[in-house]
Motif scaffolding. Structure first.
Motif, short mmCIF file in Angstrom:
data_model
loop_
_atom_site.label_atom_id
_atom_site.label_comp_id
_atom_site.label_asym_id
_atom_site.label_seq_id
_atom_site.Cartn_x
_atom_site.Cartn_y
_atom_site.Cartn_z
N LYS A 1 -10.05 4.22 11.99
CA LYS A 1 -9.63 3.22 11.01
C LYS A 1 -8.92 3.89 9.85
CE LYS A 1 -13.26 -0.11 12.03
NZ LYS A 1 -14.42 -0.84 11.51
N VAL A 2 -7.91 3.20 9.32
CA VAL A 2 -7.15 3.73 8.19
C VAL A 2 -8.03 3.77 6.95
CG1 VAL A 2 -5.15 3.38 6.69
CG2 VAL A 2 -4.96 2.89 9.14
N GLU A 3 -8.10 4.95 6.33
CA GLU A 3 -8.89 5.12 5.10
C GLU A 3 -7.99 5.16 3.87
OE1 GLU A 3 -11.36 8.54 5.63
OE2 GLU A 3 -12.75 7.47 6.93
N THR A 4 -6.87 5.86 3.97
CA THR A 4 -5.95 5.97 2.84
C THR A 4 -4.51 6.02 3.32
OG1 THR A 4 -6.10 8.38 2.82
CG2 THR A 4 -7.56 7.20 1.32
N PHE A 5 -3.61 5.68 2.41
CA PHE A 5 -2.18 5.77 2.66
C PHE A 5 -1.65 6.91 1.80
CE2 PHE A 5 -3.27 1.72 4.19
CZ PHE A 5 -2.29 1.30 5.08
N GLY B 1 18.62 17.01 -2.07
CA GLY B 1 18.05 15.69 -1.84
C GLY B 1 16.55 15.76 -1.60
N CYS B 2 15.96 14.61 -1.50
CA CYS B 2 14.53 14.54 -1.19
C CYS B 2 14.29 13.34 -0.28
CB CYS B 2 13.69 14.45 -2.46
SG CYS B 2 14.09 13.03 -3.49
N LYS B 3 13.11 13.31 0.31
CA LYS B 3 12.75 12.18 1.14
C LYS B 3 11.26 11.95 1.07
CE LYS B 3 11.88 12.43 5.50
NZ LYS B 3 12.07 12.17 6.85
N TRP B 4 10.85 10.75 1.38
CA TRP B 4 9.44 10.40 1.41
C TRP B 4 8.89 10.65 2.80
CZ3 TRP B 4 6.53 9.47 -2.68
CH2 TRP B 4 7.15 9.05 -3.86
N VAL B 5 7.67 11.18 2.84
CA VAL B 5 6.94 11.38 4.09
C VAL B 5 5.67 10.55 3.99
CG1 VAL B 5 5.78 13.04 5.59
CG2 VAL B 5 7.87 13.69 4.39
N TYR B 6 5.46 9.69 4.97
CA TYR B 6 4.35 8.74 4.94
C TYR B 6 3.33 9.07 6.02
CZ TYR B 6 7.91 6.16 2.38
OH TYR B 6 8.87 5.80 1.49
N LYS B 7 2.06 8.89 5.68
CA LYS B 7 0.99 9.17 6.64
C LYS B 7 -0.21 8.29 6.34
CE LYS B 7 -0.87 11.65 9.90
NZ LYS B 7 -0.54 11.31 11.24
N ARG B 8 -0.69 7.63 7.36
CA ARG B 8 -1.95 6.90 7.25
C ARG B 8 -3.06 7.88 7.61
NH1 ARG B 8 1.49 2.97 9.60
NH2 ARG B 8 1.44 0.96 8.51
N LEU C 1 0.83 -1.21 0.00
CA LEU C 1 0.00 0.00 0.00
C LEU C 1 0.86 1.25 0.00
CD1 LEU C 1 -2.75 -1.25 2.45
CD2 LEU C 1 -2.95 -0.93 -0.01
N TRP C 2 2.02 1.21 0.67
CA TRP C 2 2.95 2.35 0.64
C TRP C 2 3.51 2.51 -0.77
CZ3 TRP C 2 1.83 5.52 4.07
CH2 TRP C 2 1.60 5.16 5.40
#
Length: 128
Positions: A77-81, A63-70, A32-33
């Motif tokens: 409840k998790v709706e989207t990633f 540079g760059c980086k990924w930022v993740y959030k549920r 999902l990520w």
């Protein structure tokens, strides 16, 4: 956990969101990520966020980086990633990496005559 602690944890955020790419790929929901990252890359492509160019000699890329959030619903409840690719702009040095900054600002131009008329109309006035 007491009610106060639960609210505090909810306000701060969920500690289970990956902090790094490796954490996201090691997560049980890695597929999902990956899908969220692909959606982000496709969005950047369709919105023409960047243009691929040759790196000038002597210039170090940012540079760059990924930022993740549920994203969770009201029930928790998790709706989207969500995955966002962000630039590490804090590594830039003024005069070397950039010469000026730009920040869009909305400016409201209203002359005094219009302001007085609007105030009179809103609050009422004996004379027009």
């Amino acid at each position: 956990m007491s009610g106060g602690k639960a609210l505090e944890a909810e306000a701060i955020g969920h500690e289970d969101d990956p902090y790094t790419y490796n954490e996201a790929m090691g997560d049980v929901e890695a597929t999902l990520w990956k899908k969220a990252m692909n959606v982000e890359i496709e969005s950047m492509g369709s919105n023409k966020v960047w243009e691929l160019v040759d790196l000038p000699e002597g210039i170090k890329p940012i540079g760059c980086k990924w930022v993740y959030k549920r994203k969770r619903g009201a029930d928790g409840k998790v709706e989207t990633f969500k995955a966002r690719l962000v630039a590490k702009g804090y590594t830039q040095k003024e005069g070397i990496d950039y010469d000026e900054t730009f920040s869009p600002v909305a400016m409201l131009k209203l002359n005094m005559w219009h302001l007085v008329r609007l105030l009179r109309k809103f609050f009422g006035s004996g004379s027009s």
